[in-house]
Design a protein around this motif. Structure first.
Motif, PDB file in Angstrom:
ATOM      1  N   PRO A 189     103.771 -28.557  -0.843  1.00 21.77           N
ATOM      2  CA  PRO A 189     102.588 -29.376  -1.078  1.00 21.77           C
ATOM      3  C   PRO A 189     102.452 -29.774  -2.553  1.00 21.77           C
ATOM      4  CG  PRO A 189     102.038 -27.485   0.282  1.00 21.77           C
ATOM      5  CD  PRO A 189     103.433 -27.266  -0.242  1.00 21.77           C
ATOM      6  N   GLN A 190     102.079 -31.013  -2.753  1.00 21.84           N
ATOM      7  CA  GLN A 190     101.864 -31.559  -4.089  1.00 21.84           C
ATOM      8  C   GLN A 190     100.406 -32.009  -4.207  1.00 21.84           C
ATOM      9  OE1 GLN A 190     104.374 -31.613  -6.462  1.00 21.84           O
ATOM     10  NE2 GLN A 190     105.510 -30.483  -4.908  1.00 21.84           N
ATOM     11  N   HIS A 191     100.003 -32.371  -5.417  1.00 18.05           N
ATOM     12  CA  HIS A 191      98.652 -32.878  -5.664  1.00 18.05           C
ATOM     13  C   HIS A 191      98.759 -34.335  -6.076  1.00 18.05           C
ATOM     14  CE1 HIS A 191      94.556 -33.208  -6.996  1.00 18.05           C
ATOM     15  NE2 HIS A 191      94.954 -33.524  -8.210  1.00 18.05           N
ATOM     16  N   TYR A 192      97.968 -35.178  -5.442  1.00 18.63           N
ATOM     17  CA  TYR A 192      97.910 -36.601  -5.772  1.00 18.63           C
ATOM     18  C   TYR A 192      96.452 -36.963  -5.997  1.00 18.63           C
ATOM     19  CZ  TYR A 192     102.639 -36.549  -3.909  1.00 18.63           C
ATOM     20  OH  TYR A 192     103.958 -36.249  -3.693  1.00 18.63           O
ATOM     21  N   ALA A 193      96.140 -37.503  -7.164  1.00 19.33           N
ATOM     22  CA  ALA A 193      94.768 -37.867  -7.512  1.00 19.33           C
ATOM     23  C   ALA A 193      94.657 -39.381  -7.613  1.00 19.33           C
ATOM     24  CB  ALA A 193      94.370 -37.211  -8.833  1.00 19.33           C
ATOM     25  N   PHE A 194      93.627 -39.927  -6.992  1.00 20.62           N
ATOM     26  CA  PHE A 194      93.428 -41.370  -6.953  1.00 20.62           C
ATOM     27  C   PHE A 194      92.100 -41.726  -7.603  1.00 20.62           C
ATOM     28  CE2 PHE A 194      95.906 -39.954  -3.336  1.00 20.62           C
ATOM     29  CZ  PHE A 194      97.047 -40.720  -3.479  1.00 20.62           C
TER      30      PHE A 194
END
Length: 135
Positions: A68-73
């Protein structure tokens, strides 16, 4: 390429690969939540164009565990509530914090609003209306 013209000497992220068990399902999930569209397949990738020159290229990875990775929008404030409503409509819990300990709440960091949620592959997605203030 407006950003390139605005910042001609800047290094910019162009695309990144997002591993998924089912690239179609995961790409469509994010596109629906953010109000975007899934593009045409490009080789083994299924792109979601974020509209700022950056593309998330979903890649099917079925033979190994997905890390799992973190993606911020960074999203427009006027679209935030709609995104929260879409999460609720599809039965996905959102959280005020990245560790997912405050279900059904949003945060108000840096004068904006934000929330975290998991995508179908366990990636920690974040929507926020203000960028983090960095020293």
């Amino acid at each position: 390429m407006q950003n390139t013209q605005q910042y001609p000497n800047a290094v910019q992220l162009n695309h990144t690969v997002v591993h998924a068990r089912n690239r179609q399902l995961s790409a469509e999930f994010l596109a629906v939540i953010l109000g975007l569209e899934v593009g045409a397949p490009f080789g083994p990738f299924l792109p979601v164009d974020l509209g700022n020159g950056v593309t998330l290229d979903y890649y099917a990875m079925t033979d190994e565990p997905i890390q799992p990775q973190h993606y911020a929008f960074l999203v427009p404030d006027e679209r935030f509530d709609t995104m929260i409503t879409r999460l609720e409509a599809v039965g996905v819990t959102y959280y005020a914090d990245p560790h997912h300990t405050e279900p059904g709440h949003i945060n108000r960091l840096f004068g904006g609003r934000g929330a975290y949620f998991a995508d179908p592959d366990g990636h920690n997605m974040e929507i926020m209306t203000r960028p983090y203030a960095r020293p």
